[in-house]
Design a protein around this motif. Structure first.
Motif, PDB file in Angstrom:
ATOM      1  N   VAL A  38       1.036  -1.258  -0.112  1.00 28.40           N
ATOM      2  CA  VAL A  38      -0.177  -0.024  -0.032  1.00 28.40           C
ATOM      3  C   VAL A  38       1.004   1.243   0.123  1.00 28.40           C
ATOM      4  O   VAL A  38       1.798   1.216   0.834  1.00 28.40           O
ATOM      5  CB  VAL A  38      -0.999   0.076   1.225  1.00 28.40           C
ATOM      6  N   PRO A  39       0.841   2.106  -0.905  1.00 24.85           N
ATOM      7  CA  PRO A  39       1.505   3.354  -1.004  1.00 24.85           C
ATOM      8  C   PRO A  39       1.328   4.232   0.213  1.00 24.85           C
ATOM      9  O   PRO A  39       0.312   4.346   0.830  1.00 24.85           O
ATOM     10  CB  PRO A  39       1.031   3.970  -2.276  1.00 24.85           C
ATOM     11  N   GLN A  40       2.566   4.637   0.775  1.00 19.93           N
ATOM     12  CA  GLN A  40       2.578   5.178   2.057  1.00 19.93           C
ATOM     13  C   GLN A  40       1.693   6.187   2.075  1.00 19.93           C
ATOM     14  O   GLN A  40       1.146   6.601   3.183  1.00 19.93           O
ATOM     15  CB  GLN A  40       3.968   5.618   2.332  1.00 19.93           C
ATOM     16  N   PRO A  41       1.570   7.325   1.300  1.00 17.68           N
ATOM     17  CA  PRO A  41       0.541   8.581   1.228  1.00 17.68           C
ATOM     18  C   PRO A  41      -0.698   8.021   1.541  1.00 17.68           C
ATOM     19  O   PRO A  41      -1.663   8.292   2.353  1.00 17.68           O
ATOM     20  CB  PRO A  41       0.898   9.383  -0.010  1.00 17.68           C
ATOM     21  N   GLN A  42      -1.222   6.817   0.851  1.00 16.26           N
ATOM     22  CA  GLN A  42      -2.538   6.373   0.761  1.00 16.26           C
ATOM     23  C   GLN A  42      -2.834   5.723   2.050  1.00 16.26           C
ATOM     24  O   GLN A  42      -3.678   6.186   2.731  1.00 16.26           O
ATOM     25  CB  GLN A  42      -2.657   5.240  -0.300  1.00 16.26           C
ATOM     26  N   PHE A  43      -1.943   5.095   2.591  1.00 15.24           N
ATOM     27  CA  PHE A  43      -1.679   4.518   3.960  1.00 15.24           C
ATOM     28  C   PHE A  43      -2.198   5.716   5.080  1.00 15.24           C
ATOM     29  O   PHE A  43      -2.841   5.456   5.850  1.00 15.24           O
ATOM     30  CB  PHE A  43      -0.504   3.719   4.146  1.00 15.24           C
ATOM     31  N   GLU A  44      -1.333   6.651   4.798  1.00 19.11           N
ATOM     32  CA  GLU A  44      -1.241   7.759   5.963  1.00 19.11           C
ATOM     33  C   GLU A  44      -2.745   8.392   5.882  1.00 19.11           C
ATOM     34  O   GLU A  44      -3.420   8.932   6.784  1.00 19.11           O
ATOM     35  CB  GLU A  44      -0.244   8.665   5.814  1.00 19.11           C
ATOM     36  N   ALA A  45      -3.259   8.539   4.685  1.00 16.76           N
ATOM     37  CA  ALA A  45      -4.638   9.361   4.450  1.00 16.76           C
ATOM     38  C   ALA A  45      -5.776   8.239   5.263  1.00 16.76           C
ATOM     39  O   ALA A  45      -6.448   8.900   6.035  1.00 16.76           O
ATOM     40  CB  ALA A  45      -4.863   9.571   3.045  1.00 16.76           C
ATOM     41  N   ILE A  46      -5.774   7.060   5.095  1.00 20.64           N
ATOM     42  CA  ILE A  46      -6.505   6.157   5.845  1.00 20.64           C
ATOM     43  C   ILE A  46      -6.263   6.303   7.329  1.00 20.64           C
ATOM     44  O   ILE A  46      -7.139   6.439   8.144  1.00 20.64           O
ATOM     45  CB  ILE A  46      -6.364   4.799   5.393  1.00 20.64           C
ATOM     46  N   VAL A  47      -5.009   6.340   7.684  1.00 15.40           N
ATOM     47  CA  VAL A  47      -4.558   6.251   9.090  1.00 15.40           C
ATOM     48  C   VAL A  47      -5.138   7.728   9.635  1.00 15.40           C
ATOM     49  O   VAL A  47      -5.864   7.807  10.731  1.00 15.40           O
ATOM     50  CB  VAL A  47      -3.081   6.529   9.449  1.00 15.40           C
ATOM     51  N   GLY A  48      -5.093   8.837   8.946  1.00  8.47           N
ATOM     52  CA  GLY A  48      -5.722  10.218   9.583  1.00  8.47           C
ATOM     53  C   GLY A  48      -7.084  10.323   9.682  1.00  8.47           C
ATOM     54  O   GLY A  48      -7.654  10.975  10.354  1.00  8.47           O
ATOM     55  N   LEU A 391      -0.997  -9.939   0.969  1.00 11.77           N
ATOM     56  CA  LEU A 391      -1.419  -8.605   0.895  1.00 11.77           C
ATOM     57  C   LEU A 391      -1.730  -8.129   2.405  1.00 11.77           C
ATOM     58  O   LEU A 391      -0.987  -7.347   2.554  1.00 11.77           O
ATOM     59  CB  LEU A 391      -2.637  -8.353   0.035  1.00 11.77           C
ATOM     60  N   VAL A 392      -2.704  -8.958   3.026  1.00 14.52           N
ATOM     61  CA  VAL A 392      -2.996  -8.691   4.283  1.00 14.52           C
ATOM     62  C   VAL A 392      -1.729  -8.716   5.273  1.00 14.52           C
ATOM     63  O   VAL A 392      -1.646  -7.899   6.239  1.00 14.52           O
ATOM     64  CB  VAL A 392      -4.255  -9.356   4.861  1.00 14.52           C
ATOM     65  N   GLU A 393      -1.113  -9.806   5.057  1.00 20.70           N
ATOM     66  CA  GLU A 393       0.104  -9.658   6.103  1.00 20.70           C
ATOM     67  C   GLU A 393       1.109  -8.435   5.939  1.00 20.70           C
ATOM     68  O   GLU A 393       1.541  -7.980   6.988  1.00 20.70           O
ATOM     69  CB  GLU A 393       0.977 -10.986   5.849  1.00 20.70           C
ATOM     70  N   ASN A 394       1.336  -8.347   4.596  1.00 21.49           N
ATOM     71  CA  ASN A 394       1.850  -7.034   4.351  1.00 21.49           C
ATOM     72  C   ASN A 394       1.594  -5.740   5.002  1.00 21.49           C
ATOM     73  O   ASN A 394       2.328  -4.996   5.670  1.00 21.49           O
ATOM     74  CB  ASN A 394       2.502  -6.694   2.781  1.00 21.49           C
ATOM     75  N   VAL A 395       0.105  -5.686   4.787  1.00 26.48           N
ATOM     76  CA  VAL A 395      -0.471  -4.309   5.542  1.00 26.48           C
ATOM     77  C   VAL A 395      -0.435  -4.495   6.828  1.00 26.48           C
ATOM     78  O   VAL A 395      -0.191  -3.495   7.675  1.00 26.48           O
ATOM     79  CB  VAL A 395      -1.877  -4.377   4.740  1.00 26.48           C
ATOM     80  N   ALA A 396      -0.353  -5.570   7.393  1.00 20.64           N
ATOM     81  CA  ALA A 396      -0.299  -5.805   8.964  1.00 20.64           C
ATOM     82  C   ALA A 396       0.763  -5.238   9.582  1.00 20.64           C
ATOM     83  O   ALA A 396       0.926  -4.671  10.656  1.00 20.64           O
ATOM     84  CB  ALA A 396      -0.614  -7.333   9.387  1.00 20.64           C
ATOM     85  N   GLU A 397       2.093  -5.614   8.697  1.00 23.93           N
ATOM     86  CA  GLU A 397       3.447  -5.106   9.055  1.00 23.93           C
ATOM     87  C   GLU A 397       3.549  -3.591   9.142  1.00 23.93           C
ATOM     88  O   GLU A 397       4.096  -2.928   9.799  1.00 23.93           O
ATOM     89  CB  GLU A 397       4.329  -5.903   8.061  1.00 23.93           C
ATOM     90  N   GLN A 398       2.775  -3.086   7.919  1.00 25.11           N
ATOM     91  CA  GLN A 398       2.628  -1.610   7.977  1.00 25.11           C
ATOM     92  C   GLN A 398       2.029  -0.971   9.270  1.00 25.11           C
ATOM     93  O   GLN A 398       2.485   0.122   9.668  1.00 25.11           O
ATOM     94  CB  GLN A 398       2.089  -1.142   6.577  1.00 25.11           C
ATOM     95  N   VAL A 399       0.801  -1.638   9.418  1.00 23.15           N
ATOM     96  CA  VAL A 399       0.269  -1.012  10.632  1.00 23.15           C
ATOM     97  C   VAL A 399       1.148  -1.208  11.818  1.00 23.15           C
ATOM     98  O   VAL A 399       1.008  -0.409  12.667  1.00 23.15           O
ATOM     99  CB  VAL A 399      -1.081  -1.921  10.700  1.00 23.15           C
ATOM    100  N   GLU A 400       1.853  -2.427  12.159  1.00 26.07           N
ATOM    101  CA  GLU A 400       2.373  -2.532  13.154  1.00 26.07           C
ATOM    102  C   GLU A 400       3.544  -1.390  13.144  1.00 26.07           C
ATOM    103  O   GLU A 400       3.917  -0.762  14.280  1.00 26.07           O
ATOM    104  CB  GLU A 400       3.315  -3.867  13.070  1.00 26.07           C
ATOM    105  N   GLU A 401       4.199  -1.248  12.202  1.00 23.74           N
ATOM    106  CA  GLU A 401       5.281  -0.208  12.392  1.00 23.74           C
ATOM    107  C   GLU A 401       4.800   1.368  12.632  1.00 23.74           C
ATOM    108  O   GLU A 401       5.503   2.240  13.129  1.00 23.74           O
ATOM    109  CB  GLU A 401       5.978  -0.351  10.840  1.00 23.74           C
TER     110      GLU A 401
END
Ligand SMILES: [Zn+2]
Length: 545
Positions: A38-48, A391-401
């Protein structure tokens, strides 16, 4: 059916030829491969945008309803969800109803009778007077689908109570049967077959004895042809049982039960909400079961609330153009667990073609410390290898970080792991061989409060809701928006993770993974699965030519 041995290898090479050169090109030193799909800007938009606090508020709202499948309380809960969707501008919503009357069958499932319950009380009348249960205080202490009526009689203990052996040498006719088995099975043996007045269920000795005040959820699940003979069931805690046990043994314990309730025909209601993509032929399903007893929070007000917050957050991000427009539709489903999902899938066989993946959210809000639990992400079964797992494993790692917490939530460690396929919730039906939509489940286990009065909103953590919500949202948005370049990037990940699994298994270094197999299918955790996981990406690529 046997297939040529070279076919899996051929499939893998075809897929590699299609995807690998582009994937490898992405790894050139001048353009390093991103760690996350998941591109980091997209991830951060969702986090926000995604709010664990809002999700917790929705949990509080949904837990107000005694939302048993096919019953009026369920209709109340789905109306509550629909009102909120509308308030957030999500008007593409529909409810499908399937007759449910303890008779109509959907595949192997008989839809339960509807149940309108207003009150239920269980009293000890002799040798002392004490109330053991009142439905309006503690909804789980009245067995689901108890019939209306009033009864008085002497108590008798039959042990397990679910088989004929429990009743040998015991006359239970016109008595109140105490037993430790599942209420539905005990009621059938004691009341329907042997004329007992009703049943009171106490916990088995080995069921969480360290929590003596737990009151467990239990149901009679009366079928239409049993309705005239059906009576009542109540649940008591271990502590209550210990106090009553000597009185029952003396044969002098007299109880009175009164239930105000009706069993009647109803409907399983499946609610859909859509955020439409540009390609109407493909969709991503997010599913959560909305049913359960009043006050029940993690199971599964948490998943239902999370779906609502995902829908709100994605709608907001789309409206504000902070994420790309959807190519594939996001389809949110609030279902009566198992029964409703089966009925809905039978009506919609086209889902097998249309849905590229399903995410099932069931028990996603646990306070990890209070419940001694962990987030488990259950993979698709070995009979249905999919890129979705990677996919979901990779996103979970991103969420953890990202180390997310919520303003009023805990700072607990984000404790999660990928697990082999495990059955037990609505992802089963999507993964089933007759449907074959790859589905993963997000859920927490173990959880000592499961199916008891202690699964209440105080065990829900807005931090957990935020983490799992962001994980599901980022995965779903990726699935709905990924272009060829992004698919190719995931292909590299799928390829390497597949081969990382093949070699240890081939060398006998790991145990056989869990999962079900179709009849005639052999377990070959090998090149064939790697090939199938890679091939599963084609559903995302082909439409782009
Ligand atoms: Zn559940």
């Amino acid at each position: 059916m046997s297939r040529p041995r070279y076919l899996p290898l051929a499939l893998l090479f075809i897929t590699l030829l299609r995807i690998a050169p582009q994937a490898l090109a992405q790894q050139s030193p001048s353009k390093p491969l991103d760690k996350y799909v998941v591109p980091q800007p997209q991830f951060e938009a969702i986090v926000g945008e995604y709010s664990g606090e809002r999700a917790l508020e929705y949990v509080r709202g949904i837990t107000q309803f005694h939302r048993i499948q096919a019953s009026p309380g369920f209709t109340g809960a789905r109306n509550w969800v629909m009102d909120h969707l509308k308030a957030y501008g999500i008007s593409d919503v529909e409810v499908e109803r399937f007759p449910s009357d303890g008779h109509t069958r959907y595949s192997t499932h008989v839809g339960p009778m509807a149940w309108t319950a207003r009150e239920g009380e269980l009293w000890v009348e002799e040798p002392f007077r004490e109330r053991l249960c009142r439905f309006s205080d503690q909804p789980v202490c009245l067995s689901t689908l108890s019939n209306g009526g009033e009864w008085r009689g002497v108590a008798v203990d039959v042990g397990g109570g679910t088989d004929a052996a429990s009743y040998e040498g015991k006359d239970v006719r016109a008595k109140v049967v105490f037993a430790s088995g599942y209420a539905g099975a005990v009621h059938r043996e004691a009341v329907i077959r042997r004329g007992a007045l009703g049943v009171v269920i106490y916990p088995a000795a080995d069921d969480r004895p360290e929590h003596p005040d737990l009151v467990r959820y239990n149901g009679l699940w009366v079928q239409a042809d049993e309705k005239e003979k059906a009576t009542f069931g109540f649940q008591i805690s271990h502590r209550q049982w210990e106090r009553l046990k000597p009185q029952i043994a003396s044969g002098k314990l007299v109880l009175r039960a009164k239930v105000e309730a009706e069993l009647h025909a109803g409907a399983l209601e499946v609610t859909s909400a859509y955020l439409r993509g540009s390609d109407p032929s493909k969709e991503v399903i997010l599913v959560a079961h909305l049913d359960h007893y009043k006050f029940g929070a993690n199971d599964n007000a948490s998943g239902s609330a999370s779906l609502l917050e995902i829908a709100r957050a994605v709608k907001t991000l789309l409206d504000q153009k902070r994420i790309p427009p959807l190519k594939r539709t996001l389809h949110f489903l609030w279902v009566p667990e198992h029964f409703g999902t089966v009925a809905w899938l039978i009506k919609h066989p086209e889902v097998s073609e249309r849905a590229i993946a399903a995410l099932n959210l069931d028990m996603v809000g646990e306070n990890l410390v209070k419940t001694n639990s962990r987030l488990n992400i259950a993979r698709t079964p070995d009979s249905l290898p999919s890129f979705l797992n990677d996919l979901v494993e990779n996103v979970a790692e991103q969420v953890e970080e990202a180390n997310l917490v919520s303003p009023n939530g805990s700072h607990n460690l984000f404790h999660w792991r990928m697990t082999p396929y495990t059955a037990g919730s609505d992802h089963d039906m999507f993964n089933d061989g007759s449907v074959r939509v790859p589905a993963v489940q997000f859920g927490h286990w173990p959880d000592w409060t499961h199916h008891t009065n202690q699964d209440a909103v105080d065990k829900v953590d807005s931090t957990t809701l935020r983490r799992v919500g962001v994980l599901a949202t980022a995965s779903a948005v990726w699935l709905a928006t990924a272009d060829d370049d992004q698919v190719i990037r995931l292909a590299g990940l799928t390829m390497s993770s597949s081969f990382a699994k093949i070699y240890p298994r081939r060398l006998g270094l790991t145990s056989t993974p869990g999962g079900f197999l179709e009849p005639g299918q052999r377990l070959n955790p090998s090149v064939e699965q790697a090939a199938q996981a890679m091939m599963s990406l084609n559903i995302l690529l082909t439409e782009n030519g």
